[in-house]
Enzyme design. Structure first.
Site: not given
Lengths: 262, 262
Positions: B53, B111
């Site tokens: 994002d 992540y």
């Protein structure tokens, strides 16, 4: 009632069109003025010690602003940082006499220019370092730095402009780094592009493409707009603004004092 | 004749509207596609392992592209980095079989989410770290991380969307840092906002504002669009895309293996 504060401000130059306000463009001065206005509720100006060009960084730019007296200097840092773009950080805010002027009272500035001949492998490394094509010869650069220290007409290292182009470079030195080097310049004032054009010429010396004599000619025979490369903004940081005496402003000071400037 | 290469790419998310191409917006995919086109002289697409994002960083996003066979994979890294925005760095380019697909073949991703309860004093520090208001209770967070590891419906941690919201989180752990902490998540796939909403809920647990039972309910009773805060993009980095087996994909693997992921 208003009271004057002195701000010390750090910023990453990327994405800003320099310090100085320009209509319709994002500048550091504008961002700080807007953050001050959000805090005080009234339009509030801010005066910097000097301009920095687009993309140039600051570790400690100095500025002053007049705030309503009810606002404590101690509360200013966190209030401003909470609303500022994270690329700008206010490092300190202290009350100063109303006669203090960030630009007029500045005695000298320390600029550093960082280079590396190893390109950064990760984008968050070397954000304030310019990549150069090859290692430099530090001895040749140090000879050139000696010849430019003192009071000289720096026209060769700027762009054509009105007014005197004579400036005093109190000290200039080169430090070796792993796969790179750092140039430091302490001067009473700097012409537009002066540090970056000085570094552009010093790199030519360091690469062996310009002789020490050729460099000295740029100093001794000032020619506005001489064909010198301007080193990229990315490598340049305004590190400190001097308002008081400092050993760094004394050309006979000892090299040990130079670490104080870090 | 074309040959397929696998690229490993790092980027600072600031200023990009994420990885995925969007008309009229600056995205990492677009920047790389344009740099490839400049290098090859023909329009060249690039397929990433997945979207990130706006504002999210990557230390090692994976992607593939098809280049004219005359271009050596070894020459690709320096050619692309020379023309790319410095916030994007190509770390490696290797020849892969033409059947390799960066998205379809990805087995898992790592992540990391970095937090600090000490705001950065300089703008070039903590570029990939989110500032939080207070220290967290690591024991409470670790209990919550255990309850979310494994295969679960993660709807509570995403936004309403079509398709299955069941995902496998192979491993999730918390490391203490000076005045901060790092969350790591290895999963087969992640829903939109999943990591940032998971961290948002875990921070509530860490601050003592959400009980372990309350957190477990978010996992056990998946509610799309549950009122969870989405942690800021600034703290999130895609650290690695796995294409082969790894001890990190085995929930019974030893903690020592976790250092391998650095």
């Amino acid at each position: 009632m208003e009271s004057r504060i002195k701000l010390t401000v750090a910023y990453l130059g990327d994405g800003f069109c320099g310090w100085q306000r320009q209509a319709g463009k994002p500048t550091v001065q504008d961002e700080i003025a807007r953050a001050l206005a959000r805090m005080t509720g009234v339009p509030t100006g801010v005066v910097g010690a000097g301009r920095t060009d687009a993309g140039v960084h600051a570790a400690a730019q100095a500025a002053h602003a007049d705030l309503p007296a009810r606002i404590e200097a101690a509360a200013v840092v966190s209030a401003l940082n909470a609303s500022l773009d994270p690329r700008i950080r206010v490092r300190s805010a202290v009350a100063v006499p109303e006669t203090f002027h960030a630009r007029h009272d500045a005695r000298a500035k320390l600029y550093r220019y960082r280079i590396s001949w190893r390109p950064p492998r990760l984008p968050w490394h070397g954000l304030r370092t310019a990549t150069v094509a090859a290692p430099i010869d530090p001895a040749a650069v140090r000879r050139a730095l000696e010849s430019v220290t003192g009071t000289n007409d720096m026209a060769s290292f700027s762009v054509p402009q009105p007014g005197s182009t004579v400036r005093t470079l109190h000290r200039a030195w080169l430090e070796d780094r792993r796969a790179g080097a750092v140039f430091s310049f302490v001067g009473d004032g700097f012409l537009r592009y002066q540090v970056r054009r000085l570094v552009g010429a010093l790199l030519e010396v360091g690469f062996g493409r310009l002789s020490t004599a050729g460099f000295e000619e740029l100093v001794d025979r000032p020619r506005p707009g001489s064909p010198i490369r301007t080193a990229p903004a990315r490598g340049l940081t305004l590190e400190r603004v001097f308002y008081r005496r400092s050993p760094l402003l004394d050309p006979r000071g000892r090299a040990a004092n130079e670490t104080e400037a870090m």
